[in-house]
Design an enzyme around this catalytic site. Sequence first.
Site, PDB file in Angstrom:
ATOM      1  N   ASP A   1       0.856  -1.189   0.000  1.00  0.00           N
ATOM      2  CA  ASP A   1       0.000   0.000   0.000  1.00  0.00           C
ATOM      3  C   ASP A   1       0.890   1.235   0.000  1.00  0.00           C
ATOM      4  O   ASP A   1       1.141   1.842   1.041  1.00  0.00           O
ATOM      5  CB  ASP A   1      -0.930  -0.003   1.220  1.00  0.00           C
TER       6      ASP A   1
ATOM      7  N   LYS B   1     -10.899  -8.041  -7.028  1.00  0.00           N
ATOM      8  CA  LYS B   1     -12.286  -8.390  -6.678  1.00  0.00           C
ATOM      9  C   LYS B   1     -13.252  -8.172  -7.846  1.00  0.00           C
ATOM     10  O   LYS B   1     -14.236  -7.439  -7.728  1.00  0.00           O
ATOM     11  CB  LYS B   1     -12.736  -7.593  -5.449  1.00  0.00           C
TER      12      LYS B   1
ATOM     13  N   THR C   1     -15.418  -7.287   5.208  1.00  0.00           N
ATOM     14  CA  THR C   1     -15.296  -7.206   6.666  1.00  0.00           C
ATOM     15  C   THR C   1     -15.949  -5.947   7.231  1.00  0.00           C
ATOM     16  O   THR C   1     -16.265  -5.889   8.413  1.00  0.00           O
ATOM     17  CB  THR C   1     -13.821  -7.240   7.100  1.00  0.00           C
TER      18      THR C   1
ATOM     19  N   ARG D   1      -1.712  -9.937  12.561  1.00  0.00           N
ATOM     20  CA  ARG D   1      -0.700  -9.058  13.151  1.00  0.00           C
ATOM     21  C   ARG D   1       0.296  -9.891  13.949  1.00  0.00           C
ATOM     22  O   ARG D   1      -0.114 -10.665  14.814  1.00  0.00           O
ATOM     23  CB  ARG D   1      -1.355  -8.026  14.086  1.00  0.00           C
TER      24      ARG D   1
END
Length: 231
Positions: A11, A62, A120, A181
């Site tokens: 990103d 997607k 989500t 994480r």
Amino acid sequence: MNDPKVVVALDFDRKQDALSFVDKIQPTDARLKVGKEMFTYFGPEFVKQLTGKGFDVFLDLKFHDIPNTVAKAVTAAADLGVWMVNVHASGGSQMMTKAKQALDNYGNDAPLLIAVTVLTSMGQEDLHGLGINKTPAEQVNFLANLTKQSGLDGVVCSAWEAEQLKADLGKEFKLITPGIRPAGSAQDDQQRIMTPKQAIDVGVDYLVIGRPITKAVDPQLVLQQINGTIR
């Protein structure tokens, strides 16, 4: 065969920043995810640069459209040489089946084709607003089963859904999970998290991890530490 379980979510606003980061890690330790923002900014050539450096790429776009259009889109992704590409399961069985059939000619070189079930960010009220009278968990299960019936290779899911989905859909059906994480890292914008080892233990096949790696001073060291906990 080398099969890295960590997929690093790229990103970056600038291509050079992304490429500088990629040069700090090894393709034997991670795969890379390119999403809508970076693909729109930098295009197919950026994906080719990453594969040219030896990395497997998950093209996270997607796709959701009429069956012919999605079939052509996943064909274009296969021609780019990506390792994995995804579609929205809510596009339906016909769309997913046609997309999978479009990859038949690629044989062993075909990318994995996976589906997104319920975003989500969507809760009960969001689904009801779309006329879907199921809980998010029920809709995830419904769409994951539809995905398997349509011949796809797996789904993107929450780690909290993984154990049940793996039990229902079988060992070979791949589960790809964001919101992972490493122990001790900041949660960022992910509310419910699991560590890499916890996720693998409940049946997740591939772990999507972003900022704990991309923002690290020594990303290769962080990768090696993560991999050390899941091997």
